[in-house]
Design an enzyme around this catalytic site. Structure first.
Site, mmCIF file in Angstrom:
data_model
loop_
_atom_site.group_PDB
_atom_site.id
_atom_site.type_symbol
_atom_site.label_atom_id
_atom_site.label_comp_id
_atom_site.label_asym_id
_atom_site.label_seq_id
_atom_site.Cartn_x
_atom_site.Cartn_y
_atom_site.Cartn_z
ATOM 1 N N ASP A 101 -9.928 -14.253 9.065
ATOM 2 C CA ASP A 101 -9.408 -13.971 7.730
ATOM 3 C C ASP A 101 -10.592 -13.805 6.779
ATOM 4 O O ASP A 101 -11.411 -14.713 6.629
ATOM 5 C CB ASP A 101 -8.510 -15.140 7.288
ATOM 6 C CG ASP A 101 -7.368 -14.699 6.407
ATOM 7 O OD1 ASP A 101 -7.609 -13.847 5.522
ATOM 8 O OD2 ASP A 101 -6.235 -15.204 6.578
ATOM 9 N N ASP A 203 -7.816 -10.660 2.953
ATOM 10 C CA ASP A 203 -6.992 -11.302 1.933
ATOM 11 C C ASP A 203 -6.999 -10.500 0.627
ATOM 12 O O ASP A 203 -8.070 -10.082 0.162
ATOM 13 C CB ASP A 203 -7.589 -12.702 1.688
ATOM 14 C CG ASP A 203 -6.671 -13.620 0.915
ATOM 15 O OD1 ASP A 203 -5.554 -13.878 1.394
ATOM 16 O OD2 ASP A 203 -7.074 -14.092 -0.170
ATOM 17 N N GLU A 245 -4.374 -7.058 3.323
ATOM 18 C CA GLU A 245 -3.193 -7.557 2.618
ATOM 19 C C GLU A 245 -3.093 -6.828 1.280
ATOM 20 O O GLU A 245 -3.994 -6.916 0.454
ATOM 21 C CB GLU A 245 -3.306 -9.076 2.382
ATOM 22 C CG GLU A 245 -2.030 -9.674 1.809
ATOM 23 C CD GLU A 245 -2.243 -11.023 1.126
ATOM 24 O OE1 GLU A 245 -1.278 -11.798 1.018
ATOM 25 O OE2 GLU A 245 -3.376 -11.316 0.684
ATOM 26 N N HIS A 319 2.401 -17.215 6.441
ATOM 27 C CA HIS A 319 2.192 -18.560 5.886
ATOM 28 C C HIS A 319 2.513 -18.651 4.396
ATOM 29 O O HIS A 319 2.430 -19.736 3.825
ATOM 30 C CB HIS A 319 0.739 -18.971 6.132
ATOM 31 C CG HIS A 319 -0.223 -18.096 5.371
ATOM 32 N ND1 HIS A 319 -0.358 -16.740 5.631
ATOM 33 C CD2 HIS A 319 -1.066 -18.364 4.347
ATOM 34 C CE1 HIS A 319 -1.240 -16.221 4.798
ATOM 35 N NE2 HIS A 319 -1.696 -17.186 4.014
ATOM 36 N N ASP A 320 2.820 -17.530 3.756
ATOM 37 C CA ASP A 320 3.159 -17.523 2.329
ATOM 38 C C ASP A 320 4.661 -17.333 2.096
ATOM 39 O O ASP A 320 5.102 -17.335 0.944
ATOM 40 C CB ASP A 320 2.459 -16.360 1.608
ATOM 41 C CG ASP A 320 0.942 -16.505 1.569
ATOM 42 O OD1 ASP A 320 0.443 -17.645 1.603
ATOM 43 O OD2 ASP A 320 0.264 -15.457 1.499
HETATM 44 O O1 TEU Z 1 -1.956 -14.364 -0.714
HETATM 45 C C1 TEU Z 1 -1.865 -13.492 -1.799
HETATM 46 C C2 TEU Z 1 -0.846 -13.794 -2.757
HETATM 47 O O2 TEU Z 1 -0.775 -13.094 -3.737
HETATM 48 C C3 TEU Z 1 0.086 -14.927 -2.516
HETATM 49 O O3 TEU Z 1 -0.392 -16.033 -3.169
HETATM 50 C C4 TEU Z 1 1.417 -14.582 -2.988
HETATM 51 O O4 TEU Z 1 1.399 -14.192 -4.315
HETATM 52 C C5 TEU Z 1 2.413 -15.681 -2.904
HETATM 53 O O5 TEU Z 1 2.061 -16.606 -1.965
HETATM 54 C C6 TEU Z 1 3.734 -15.093 -2.529
HETATM 55 O O6 TEU Z 1 4.610 -16.036 -2.113
HETATM 56 C C7 TEU Z 1 -3.184 -14.537 -0.100
HETATM 57 C C8 TEU Z 1 -3.044 -15.576 0.989
HETATM 58 O O7 TEU Z 1 -2.203 -15.095 1.978
HETATM 59 C C9 TEU Z 1 -2.584 -16.853 0.360
HETATM 60 O O8 TEU Z 1 -2.321 -17.850 1.314
HETATM 61 C C10 TEU Z 1 -3.665 -17.303 -0.592
HETATM 62 O O9 TEU Z 1 -3.247 -18.443 -1.284
HETATM 63 C C11 TEU Z 1 -4.014 -16.216 -1.606
HETATM 64 O O10 TEU Z 1 -4.184 -14.944 -1.010
HETATM 65 C C12 TEU Z 1 -5.330 -16.543 -2.272
HETATM 66 O O11 TEU Z 1 -6.375 -16.431 -1.350
#
Ligand code: TEU
Ligand code: CA
Length: 546
Positions: A101, A203, A245, A319-320
């Site tokens: 990542d 990311d 992403e 994971h989000d």
């Molecule tokens: O996620 C990008 C992001 O915008 C997310 O925070 C999203 O807005 C939210 O979780 C939607 O439910 C990436 C990673 O995948 C996330 O785990 C990180 O927290 C974020 O970037 C910051 O690095």
């Protein structure tokens, strides 16, 4: 078929590991790299081609590793650099690539670069980050907001200037307009490529081209130049995969990232199928049911946009996001059948499918109902803000229970032993209560398990070029319960039909899609003929090949 057309990552099934929650080898309650190594046989048996490993780098863990303090070392709770080298080698020996990542929109505030930068206005690395004077009233320079709530600017008292952070205040944004920052990132990427990794997941890559003074964050004017420079400096001549992403990506701009002549990325993660079921005003914090017709429209648009160039990445969860079966299927009596249905629809589309750890077991949302059960920085930040704004705790928890990122972060359910066999200690986040029935050991012992279904799909993808390369033709686009499509390659045809509801549904298959052939996969009784009016069982899904 062109060379681009036969890239290895097109016929691969990907698997995402969230290291903190995957497998704990030493009883400290935190998943780690030796734990992952101990599960490589499980992943090989599942049939995956590469692992996207969420961050394992040195980090104060404000955002579970998405806040990096050293890009070239491993966090001690996850293991050592030697452990990671071992994982790369052991995975490679099983034909599995490791995709790391790349979190380079921001660093941790504990990164030595930020420590240097914040010390003085004329610090050598000051310009690695984004600093602005206060507005005339002393407030933030503009009204840019952080994704984790509140202003995207924090005043640093040491020097009297604000720094930008699109995420938590402990995740300061790097200044990508500084060529030294870009060169540092390229060097670091090459250092990892030289250690044998198979690629990077990038990311929030759609924000690196930002122009903050004009309030532009996503899809900024410099984005594609930076990605092309990065490709030239790191990827050229290497047989690797890159996936960016990109929450802001649309079918209209997708090919700018992944078109074959662009020299940027292999593919992107787009989110329009996710956000179409978010509330317009309150986003994910106000849960809304998804609408199948809208969901199909979005996914079909992406299939059309990347039909002849570019490449889709296919996912329900990560994971989000909430657990797929909880969001789009049924957590109750139809849990297994609906989990298999979701897998069938996704994995037989054109693109590279990504399994999020535990999805292959039909794992469900955590469903935490008390705020003290949550650990996620985004959830906790929004909780504080919404409480201050007068939202009731019940209303907030209702949203968090459906959509908090912790829903997908509970420990992987390996066995029916205490803490689901994830750890012999106390897990960092509570295990979901249903682990005595939903776990990998039970799934491995059952030839009809959700896991067995995912394994079949991964193997079909390896064996059948029509799944990888066939044209995609949507069917019955306005049907409110059925997701159906056809794939075509040379003289072959593949029909996929899925009932997204808990009711029995009558479905009139269009004549042009009528099929007699071989049932490739199903979650119900086998069908090798599909024509005329079909009566679909709850959550039934099948695919026929001719
Ligand atoms: O996620 C990008 C992001 O915008 C997310 O925070 C999203 O807005 C939210 O979780 C939607 O439910 C990436 C990673 O995948 C996330 O785990 C990180 O927290 C974020 O970037 C910051 O690095
Ligand atoms: Ca551990």
């Amino acid at each position: 078929m062109t060379q681009h057309g036969t890239a290895w990552w097109k016929s691969a099934t990907a698997y995402q590991i969230y290291p903190r929650s995957f497998c704990d080898s030493n009883g400290d309650g935190i998943g780690d790299i030796p734990g992952i190594i101990s599960k490589l046989d499980y992943l090989q048996d599942l049939g995956i081609g590469f692992i996207w490993l969420s961050p394992v780098f040195a980090s104060p863990m404000v955002d579970n590793g998405y806040d990096i303090s050293d890009y070239r070392d491993v966090a001690p709770e996850f293991g050592t650099l030697e452990d990671l080298d071992q994982l790369i080698a052991d995975a490679k020996a099983r034909g599995i690539g490791i995709v790391l990542d790349l979190v380079v929109n921001h660093t941790s505030d504990q990164h030595p670069w930020f420590q240097d930068a914040r010390a003085a206005r004329d610090a050598p690395l000051r310009d690695y980050y984004i600093w602005r004077d206060p507005a005339p009233d002393g407030g933030p320079p503009n009204d840019l907001q952080s994704s984790f709530g509140g202003p995207a600017w924090t005043l640093d008292p040491q020097t009297g200037q604000y720094y930008l952070h699109l995420f938590d205040r402990r995740q300061p944004d790097l200044n990508w307009s500084n060529h030294r920052v870009r060169a540092e990132v390229h060097d670091m990427m090459n250092w990892w490529y030289d250690r044998g990794i198979a690629g990077f997941r990038m990311d929030v890559i759609d924000v690196i081209g930002k122009e903050v003074d004009r309030g532009i964050t996503t899809n900024g004017p410099h984005l594609h130049r930076y990605l092309q420079d990065m490709h030239r400096a790191t990827a050229l001549g290497r047989d690797i995969v890159t996936v960016g992403e990109a929450w802001s990506a649309t079918p209209e701009n997708a090919l700018l990232y992944c078109g074959r002549d662009r020299q940027e990325l292999s593919m992107i993660f787009q989110f329009s199928h996710i956000t179409q079921s978010w509330d317009e005003e309150h986003g994910k914090w106000k849960p809304k049911d998804f609408d199948l017709v809208a969901l199909k429209r979005v996914l079909n648009e992406w299939q059309a946009a990347l039909a002849h160039d570019g490449w889709n990445s296919l996912f329900w969860s990560n994971h989000d996001l909430p657990r797929a079966v909880s969001k789009y299927g049924d957590e109750g009596v139809y849990r297994e059948v609906s989990a298999k249905m979701l897998a069938t629809v996704l994995h037989l589309m054109k693109g590279t499918p990504y399994i999020y750890q535990g999805e292959e077991l039909g794992m469900t949302n955590a469903g935490f109902t008390r705020i003290d059960q949550y650990r996620d920085v985004e959830t906790l930040n929004f909780h504080a803000l919404q409480m201050a704004a007068g939202v009731t705790p019940e209303a907030f928890l209702h949203g968090a229970c459906a959509n908090s990122r912790d829903n997908a972060r509970t420990p992987m359910q390996w066995t029916d032993a205490p803490h689901a066999g994830f750890t012999t200690g106390t897990p960092w986040l509570e295990v979901t209560a249903n682990y005595p029935t939903i776990n990998a050991a039970a799934a491995l012992a059952d030839p009809d398990s959700v896991l067995a279904h995912y394994r079949r799909l991964a193997h079909l993808r390896r064996d059948l070029p029509i799944i990888v390369h066939g044209d995609y033709l949507p069917l019955a686009e306005d049907h409110p319960q059925v997701f159906a499509y056809q794939r075509r390659l040379a003289g072959q045809r593949l029909l996929v039909v899925a009932n997204f509801s808990a009711a029995e549904v009558a479905f009139d298959l269009p004549d042009r899609a009528a099929m007699r052939g071989r049932c490739l996969i199903t979650n119900r009784a086998a069908r090798d003929v599909a024509e005329g009016r079909l009566t679909l069982s709850p959550y039934e899904a099948f695919a026929i090949l001719s």
